[in-house]
Design a protein around this motif. Structure first.
Motif, PDB file in Angstrom:
ATOM      1  N   MET B   1       1.650   4.997  -2.212  1.00 20.19           N
ATOM      2  CA  MET B   1       1.007   4.281  -3.295  1.00 20.19           C
ATOM      3  C   MET B   1      -0.398   4.860  -3.507  1.00 20.19           C
ATOM      4  N   VAL B   9      -5.412  -2.565  -1.728  1.00 19.64           N
ATOM      5  CA  VAL B   9      -5.140  -2.453  -0.293  1.00 19.64           C
ATOM      6  C   VAL B   9      -6.439  -2.263   0.477  1.00 19.64           C
ATOM      7  N   PRO B  92      -0.180  13.766   3.975  1.00 16.63           N
ATOM      8  CA  PRO B  92      -1.119  13.857   5.108  1.00 16.63           C
ATOM      9  C   PRO B  92      -2.360  12.983   4.940  1.00 16.63           C
ATOM     10  N   PHE B  93      -2.620  12.544   3.713  1.00 13.13           N
ATOM     11  CA  PHE B  93      -3.820  11.743   3.452  1.00 13.13           C
ATOM     12  C   PHE B  93      -3.453  10.276   3.219  1.00 13.13           C
ATOM     13  N   THR B  94      -2.431   9.829   3.914  1.00 16.59           N
ATOM     14  CA  THR B  94      -1.990   8.438   3.753  1.00 16.59           C
ATOM     15  C   THR B  94      -2.008   7.714   5.091  1.00 16.59           C
ATOM     16  N   VAL B  95      -2.047   6.398   4.994  1.00 13.65           N
ATOM     17  CA  VAL B  95      -1.878   5.563   6.180  1.00 13.65           C
ATOM     18  C   VAL B  95      -0.682   4.654   5.924  1.00 13.65           C
ATOM     19  N   LEU B  97       1.179   1.119   6.026  1.00 13.54           N
ATOM     20  CA  LEU B  97       0.817  -0.292   6.039  1.00 13.54           C
ATOM     21  C   LEU B  97       2.064  -1.132   5.855  1.00 13.54           C
ATOM     22  N   GLU B  98       1.885  -2.421   6.108  1.00 15.02           N
ATOM     23  CA  GLU B  98       2.983  -3.353   5.905  1.00 15.02           C
ATOM     24  C   GLU B  98       2.528  -4.425   4.945  1.00 15.02           C
ATOM     25  N   THR B 108      -5.463   7.145   1.846  1.00 13.35           N
ATOM     26  CA  THR B 108      -6.683   6.687   2.512  1.00 13.35           C
ATOM     27  C   THR B 108      -7.747   6.361   1.461  1.00 13.35           C
ATOM     28  N   MET B 111      -9.383   9.557   0.223  1.00  9.99           N
ATOM     29  CA  MET B 111      -8.558  10.334  -0.701  1.00  9.99           C
ATOM     30  C   MET B 111      -8.419   9.629  -2.045  1.00  9.99           C
ATOM     31  N   LEU B 145      -4.778  -3.369   7.833  1.00  6.86           N
ATOM     32  CA  LEU B 145      -3.678  -2.921   6.989  1.00  6.86           C
ATOM     33  C   LEU B 145      -2.334  -3.528   7.366  1.00  6.86           C
ATOM     34  N   LEU B 146      -2.213  -3.988   8.591  1.00  5.30           N
ATOM     35  CA  LEU B 146      -0.925  -4.519   9.001  1.00  5.30           C
ATOM     36  C   LEU B 146      -0.988  -6.038   9.064  1.00  5.30           C
TER      37      LEU B 146
END
Lengths: 75, 151
Positions: B1, B9, B92-95, B97-98, B108, B111, B145-146
């Motif tokens: 996303m 987020v 590679p520039f993502t995290v 989450l739930e 991120t 980013m 994030l979680l």
């Protein structure tokens, strides 16, 4: 920490683009008016709660929109 | 996303009316996207109703970026993002989450700012300011994030 786990860590930002803290005088002008109280409250929430809050606001906005439409149609 | 959904987020106080999703264009994923959205009757946003539009893998294969309206809201499917490139280049520039019990990848905060700037739209200047404020205040050192984490 092993080299493998280092590789799995997300990269924060792309080296091929201007850095995220790039100084832009126009953006700086906007910054002083950002309501940080809203952000602080959001950051107390989980991600799901943030989206739930957004959904409620969205529904509120829809109601206002409908009310405005009824007003215009009645005028 | 990516986009304003990602900004939410990361804590931004923002209203948005669509979800921006960067998608991988391998055949398996195209089939998954078609199956996932099909029940919600995806149709091209902003075009007159009644134009021929078949929601299938072939249609996805024949285009890149799709701005769709669905029965559950508007969705932008993006294969190539200005400044960010393809799905594989952005991942590679993502995290992870739930949200709502579903795990997904979101860019991120850093980013996201870069992508907003790369988009070059005047309307994004305000959100860039907001996101940079979040970044500078280091509220994001331990992002919540979680859902399993304590608020």
């Amino acid at each position: 920490m092993s080299a493998d786990s280092d590789l799995q860590k997300p990269l924060p930002y792309s080296p091929n683009l201007p850095p995220p803290d790039f100084f832009d005088p126009v953006v700086e002008a906007y910054k002083k008016d950002v309501d940080m109280t809203l952000i602080r409250e959001n950051l107390k929430l989980t991600v799901t709660e943030r989206f739930e809050k957004h959904r409620k606001l969205w529904e509120f906005a829809q109601e206002l929109r409908k009310a405005g439409q009824r007003l215009r149609e009645g005028a | 996303m990516i986009g304003d959904g990602a900004a939410i987020v990361h804590g931004a106080a923002r209203m948005t009316y669509d979800v921006n999703v960067v998608y991988a264009r391998n055949a398996e994923n195209l089939a998954r996207i078609v199956a996932a959205l099909k029940p919600y009757k995806p149709y091209l946003r902003g075009v007159p109703p009644g134009l021929p539009f078949i929601w299938d893998e072939r249609t996805l294969q024949g285009g890149l970026n799709f701005t769709l309206t669905t029965t559950i809201g508007d969705v932008d499917l993006l294969a190539d993002v200005p400044g960010g490139g393809l799905y594989e280049q952005i991942v590679p520039f993502t995290v992870e989450l739930e949200a709502f019990g579903v795990r997904c990848l979101v860019v991120t905060l850093d980013m996201l700012i870069q992508l907003k700037r790369a988009a070059g739209r005047p309307k994004d200047l305000e959100i860039i300011a907001e996101l940079q404020n979040i970044l500078e205040n280091r509220f994001v050192k331990q992002p919540n994030l979680l859902d399993s984490q304590e608020a």
